[in-house]
Write a protein that holds these residues in place. Sequence first.
Motif, PDB file in Angstrom:
ATOM      1  N   TYR A 178      69.586  66.857  44.312  1.00 53.17           N
ATOM      2  CA  TYR A 178      70.224  68.165  44.123  1.00 53.17           C
ATOM      3  C   TYR A 178      70.642  68.394  42.675  1.00 53.17           C
ATOM      4  O   TYR A 178      70.593  69.530  42.182  1.00 53.17           O
ATOM      5  CB  TYR A 178      71.432  68.304  45.046  1.00 53.17           C
ATOM      6  CG  TYR A 178      71.092  68.310  46.517  1.00 53.17           C
ATOM      7  CD1 TYR A 178      69.847  68.753  46.971  1.00 53.17           C
ATOM      8  CD2 TYR A 178      72.009  67.855  47.477  1.00 53.17           C
ATOM      9  CE1 TYR A 178      69.523  68.751  48.319  1.00 53.17           C
ATOM     10  CE2 TYR A 178      71.694  67.856  48.825  1.00 53.17           C
ATOM     11  CZ  TYR A 178      70.455  68.296  49.246  1.00 53.17           C
ATOM     12  OH  TYR A 178      70.143  68.292  50.582  1.00 53.17           O
ATOM     13  N   SER A 179      71.057  67.342  41.987  1.00 53.35           N
ATOM     14  CA  SER A 179      71.416  67.522  40.574  1.00 53.35           C
ATOM     15  C   SER A 179      70.171  67.836  39.748  1.00 53.35           C
ATOM     16  O   SER A 179      70.228  68.622  38.790  1.00 53.35           O
ATOM     17  CB  SER A 179      72.107  66.273  40.032  1.00 53.35           C
ATOM     18  OG  SER A 179      71.213  65.175  39.988  1.00 53.35           O
ATOM     19  N   ASP A 238      67.595  69.453  40.882  1.00 51.60           N
ATOM     20  CA  ASP A 238      67.200  70.825  41.234  1.00 51.60           C
ATOM     21  C   ASP A 238      68.258  71.849  40.836  1.00 51.60           C
ATOM     22  O   ASP A 238      68.025  73.062  40.999  1.00 51.60           O
ATOM     23  CB  ASP A 238      66.969  70.931  42.745  1.00 51.60           C
ATOM     24  CG  ASP A 238      65.821  70.055  43.229  1.00 51.60           C
ATOM     25  OD1 ASP A 238      64.960  69.691  42.397  1.00 51.60           O
ATOM     26  OD2 ASP A 238      65.807  69.709  44.427  1.00 51.60           O
ATOM     27  N   ASP A 292      70.837  72.429  42.461  1.00 53.31           N
ATOM     28  CA  ASP A 292      71.257  73.059  43.718  1.00 53.31           C
ATOM     29  C   ASP A 292      72.723  72.681  43.946  1.00 53.31           C
ATOM     30  O   ASP A 292      73.048  71.750  44.694  1.00 53.31           O
ATOM     31  CB  ASP A 292      70.371  72.558  44.867  1.00 53.31           C
ATOM     32  CG  ASP A 292      70.582  73.355  46.146  1.00 53.31           C
ATOM     33  OD1 ASP A 292      71.641  74.006  46.275  1.00 53.31           O
ATOM     34  OD2 ASP A 292      69.694  73.322  47.016  1.00 53.31           O
ATOM     35  N   TRP A 293      73.608  73.415  43.300  1.00 53.29           N
ATOM     36  CA  TRP A 293      75.006  72.980  43.228  1.00 53.29           C
ATOM     37  C   TRP A 293      75.759  73.122  44.546  1.00 53.29           C
ATOM     38  O   TRP A 293      76.681  72.357  44.805  1.00 53.29           O
ATOM     39  CB  TRP A 293      75.714  73.740  42.109  1.00 53.29           C
ATOM     40  CG  TRP A 293      75.080  73.500  40.770  1.00 53.29           C
ATOM     41  CD1 TRP A 293      74.535  74.433  39.928  1.00 53.29           C
ATOM     42  CD2 TRP A 293      74.857  72.230  40.147  1.00 53.29           C
ATOM     43  NE1 TRP A 293      74.003  73.837  38.817  1.00 53.29           N
ATOM     44  CE2 TRP A 293      74.192  72.478  38.915  1.00 53.29           C
ATOM     45  CE3 TRP A 293      75.148  70.916  40.481  1.00 53.29           C
ATOM     46  CZ2 TRP A 293      73.821  71.471  38.036  1.00 53.29           C
ATOM     47  CZ3 TRP A 293      74.776  69.903  39.603  1.00 53.29           C
ATOM     48  CH2 TRP A 293      74.128  70.175  38.408  1.00 53.29           C
ATOM     49  N   ASP A 294      75.406  74.076  45.377  1.00 49.96           N
ATOM     50  CA  ASP A 294      76.087  74.196  46.672  1.00 49.96           C
ATOM     51  C   ASP A 294      75.877  72.940  47.511  1.00 49.96           C
ATOM     52  O   ASP A 294      76.825  72.382  48.074  1.00 49.96           O
ATOM     53  CB  ASP A 294      75.577  75.423  47.439  1.00 49.96           C
ATOM     54  CG  ASP A 294      76.039  76.732  46.811  1.00 49.96           C
ATOM     55  OD1 ASP A 294      77.033  76.708  46.053  1.00 49.96           O
ATOM     56  OD2 ASP A 294      75.402  77.777  47.066  1.00 49.96           O
ATOM     57  N   LYS A 295      74.625  72.491  47.585  1.00 51.60           N
ATOM     58  CA  LYS A 295      74.326  71.284  48.354  1.00 51.60           C
ATOM     59  C   LYS A 295      74.867  70.036  47.650  1.00 51.60           C
ATOM     60  O   LYS A 295      75.311  69.090  48.298  1.00 51.60           O
ATOM     61  CB  LYS A 295      72.819  71.154  48.572  1.00 51.60           C
ATOM     62  CG  LYS A 295      72.244  72.215  49.508  1.00 51.60           C
ATOM     63  CD  LYS A 295      70.750  72.012  49.698  1.00 51.60           C
ATOM     64  CE  LYS A 295      70.179  73.057  50.645  1.00 51.60           C
ATOM     65  NZ  LYS A 295      68.704  72.900  50.828  1.00 51.60           N
ATOM     66  N   TYR A 296      74.810  70.064  46.317  1.00 55.14           N
ATOM     67  CA  TYR A 296      75.287  68.910  45.538  1.00 55.14           C
ATOM     68  C   TYR A 296      76.765  68.659  45.802  1.00 55.14           C
ATOM     69  O   TYR A 296      77.169  67.543  46.150  1.00 55.14           O
ATOM     70  CB  TYR A 296      75.041  69.177  44.054  1.00 55.14           C
ATOM     71  CG  TYR A 296      75.526  68.072  43.138  1.00 55.14           C
ATOM     72  CD1 TYR A 296      74.715  66.975  42.855  1.00 55.14           C
ATOM     73  CD2 TYR A 296      76.780  68.141  42.537  1.00 55.14           C
ATOM     74  CE1 TYR A 296      75.150  65.964  42.008  1.00 55.14           C
ATOM     75  CE2 TYR A 296      77.221  67.138  41.685  1.00 55.14           C
ATOM     76  CZ  TYR A 296      76.407  66.052  41.426  1.00 55.14           C
ATOM     77  OH  TYR A 296      76.846  65.051  40.595  1.00 55.14           O
ATOM     78  N   ARG A 310      77.863  74.066  37.020  1.00 59.44           N
ATOM     79  CA  ARG A 310      77.146  75.252  37.494  1.00 59.44           C
ATOM     80  C   ARG A 310      76.414  76.022  36.391  1.00 59.44           C
ATOM     81  O   ARG A 310      75.320  76.558  36.643  1.00 59.44           O
ATOM     82  CB  ARG A 310      78.091  76.167  38.276  1.00 59.44           C
ATOM     83  CG  ARG A 310      78.432  75.579  39.654  1.00 59.44           C
ATOM     84  CD  ARG A 310      79.152  76.563  40.534  1.00 59.44           C
ATOM     85  NE  ARG A 310      79.446  76.006  41.849  1.00 59.44           N
ATOM     86  CZ  ARG A 310      78.600  75.960  42.880  1.00 59.44           C
ATOM     87  NH1 ARG A 310      77.372  76.463  42.732  1.00 59.44           N
ATOM     88  NH2 ARG A 310      78.961  75.444  44.029  1.00 59.44           N
ATOM     89  N   LYS A 324      71.380  73.537  33.867  1.00 64.65           N
ATOM     90  CA  LYS A 324      70.135  73.503  34.633  1.00 64.65           C
ATOM     91  C   LYS A 324      69.973  72.180  35.381  1.00 64.65           C
ATOM     92  O   LYS A 324      68.893  71.881  35.895  1.00 64.65           O
ATOM     93  CB  LYS A 324      68.952  73.715  33.694  1.00 64.65           C
ATOM     94  CG  LYS A 324      68.949  75.090  33.047  1.00 64.65           C
ATOM     95  CD  LYS A 324      67.744  75.260  32.130  1.00 64.65           C
ATOM     96  CE  LYS A 324      67.734  76.639  31.485  1.00 64.65           C
ATOM     97  NZ  LYS A 324      66.556  76.835  30.584  1.00 64.65           N
ATOM     98  N   GLY A 325      71.051  71.400  35.426  1.00 64.14           N
ATOM     99  CA  GLY A 325      71.003  70.139  36.163  1.00 64.14           C
ATOM    100  C   GLY A 325      70.633  68.969  35.277  1.00 64.14           C
ATOM    101  O   GLY A 325      70.460  69.104  34.068  1.00 64.14           O
TER     102      GLY A 325
END
Length: 204
Positions: A89-90, A92, A94-98, A127, A130-131
């Motif tokens: 997730y980091s 990607d 994808d901060w909600d899932k992270y 947030r 870009k991870g």
Amino acid sequence: MLKDTHALTVKSSNINRHVNASRTIHIHRASLGLLLSALMLGGLNVSAQAQDSPTQSAQTQDTQVQGAQTTSSSDQQAAAQVLDLLNQYSSDADWDKYFALYRQDGIFIGTDASERWGMAEFEHYSRPTKGWRYDLTERHLIQHGDVILFDELLNSPAYGVSRGTGTLIKTDGNWKIAQYHLSFPIPNEIAKQITAEIKAANKQ
């Protein structure tokens, strides 16, 4: 005739003695056989009982140990999956899932000495980015009940070899990250050189 009668009486008496002796021997043998049979049966029963008890105990212990190993293995697999998803997730962004993988009171400790963040601070930092990508190369998990300690070696395209350490706590039936600490391992051969540079940077 008297002598013959006496001889017959003696012989009869001797025969009776032999018969009685033979009967006695047969009785003794029979009794001895029964006694031996009883002892053998008793010995077999005692032996069977002695063997049954340890076997049952060992099976119970094996079952308990296997059960503990199964539980531990299942927990550790679930915890490892959380850490794998964290890296995915980091990467990607994808901060909600992270951040759903952390406890609400979780702590993230970054590579800079000033980076000890609660979840609100860490989200504020993360947030807009870009991870970041960290690929797993090695991991160790140690479980103590509902707590799992971990350390893992990672490879970052940006920084090379990195290390993540931390703690997961079973929370509402799921493993959540309570603390994650990211660091850059320093080889002993260049440790003084690197720490000297760090000291110099801190003085500026």
